[in-house]
Design an enzyme around this catalytic site. Structure first.
Site, PDB file in Angstrom:
ATOM      1  N   ASP A   7       0.870  -1.167   0.000  1.00  0.00           N
ATOM      2  CA  ASP A   7       0.000   0.000   0.000  1.00  0.00           C
ATOM      3  C   ASP A   7       0.914   1.226   0.000  1.00  0.00           C
ATOM      4  OD1 ASP A   7      -2.449   1.566   0.479  1.00  0.00           O
ATOM      5  OD2 ASP A   7      -1.634   1.848   2.484  1.00  0.00           O
ATOM      6  N   ASP A 170      -1.645  -0.846   6.085  1.00  0.00           N
ATOM      7  CA  ASP A 170      -1.781  -0.176   7.379  1.00  0.00           C
ATOM      8  C   ASP A 170      -3.213  -0.115   7.889  1.00  0.00           C
ATOM      9  OD1 ASP A 170      -2.413   1.765   5.304  1.00  0.00           O
ATOM     10  OD2 ASP A 170      -2.406   3.269   6.898  1.00  0.00           O
TER      11      ASP A 170
END
Length: 221
Positions: A7, A170
């Site tokens: 990400d 995250d």
């Protein structure tokens, strides 16, 4: 071939300051001044432009009108593109970990819910785009995370096997994406959402990017 898919926002880089600044451009146009704070609203910033606009409108006591969101979202994107790398920094050791993974034979890619053109612009400005074998953004395909296909396509385009990849992220969105794809998830603990990720019980928690190559070897043995 094994691959590591990252990400972007809140995982590789802290982009919250520039995102909040772009949202505040919208609120100033509304005549309200700066409504969001980069320090306290970083977690919301990393959830996207509409999340920031929604939070700001709630603070202003305004009705959450979808028409208003649609009106100001392009304004936010334009403001963000104009100042996309003013405050943004890579987390310590992030790029060193990417290089170490490549040296160890892993393919590396990015799968983000940031629009692809903005992700490419940011990585180009920060001199890191060429480090990654592929980049999939929110609008690259017809679906976005937590649908597993963007993750799989990122691995494919990087030259990896989608069944032998892991996702470093995250948020619960990243965790859910990895689970849907049937691959491991590694969640970082140093971003704005870091205090909450342990409860998701990912395959590994990452406190320091220096530990990622060893974790990748273990999870993709």
């Amino acid at each position: 071939m094994r691959s590591i898919v990252f990400d972007l926002d809140g995982t590789l880089a802290d982009t919250s300051g520039d995102l909040v600044a772009a949202a505040n451009v919208c609120f100033r146009q509304m005549g309200a001044g700066d409504v969001l704070c980069a320090t306290t609203d970083a977690g919301t910033a990393l959830c996207g432009g509409r999340a920031m606009l929604t939070l700001g409108l709630e603070r202003l006591g305004r009705v959450l009108d979808p028409v208003v969101l649609d009106q100001y979202y392009p304004v936010l994107l334009d403001a963000y593109a104009a100042d996309i790398d003013t405050c943004t920094v890579f987390y310590p050791g992030a790029l060193d970990a990417v290089e170490a993974l490549k040296m160890a034979g892993f393919k590396v890619a990015i799968c983000t819910n940031k629009p692809e053109n903005l992700a490419r612009l940011l990585l180009t400005r920060m001199g890191a785009l060429d480090l990654f074998g592929a980049l999939i953004g929110a609008d690259t395909l017809l679906v976005r995370k937590p649908d597993p296909e963007p993750l799989r396509e990122a691995a494919r385009r990087a030259g990896g096997d989608p069944a032998r990849c892991l996702l470093v992220g995250d948020t619960i969105t990243d965790h859910t994406t990895a689970r849907a794809a049937g691959v491991p998830s590694v969640l970082v603990t140093f971003g704005p959402n870091g205090g909450n990720v342990a409860a998701l019980r990912p395959d590994a928690l990452l406190h320091d990017f220096a530990d990622l190559p060893a974790a990748a070897q273990r999870l993709l043995a």
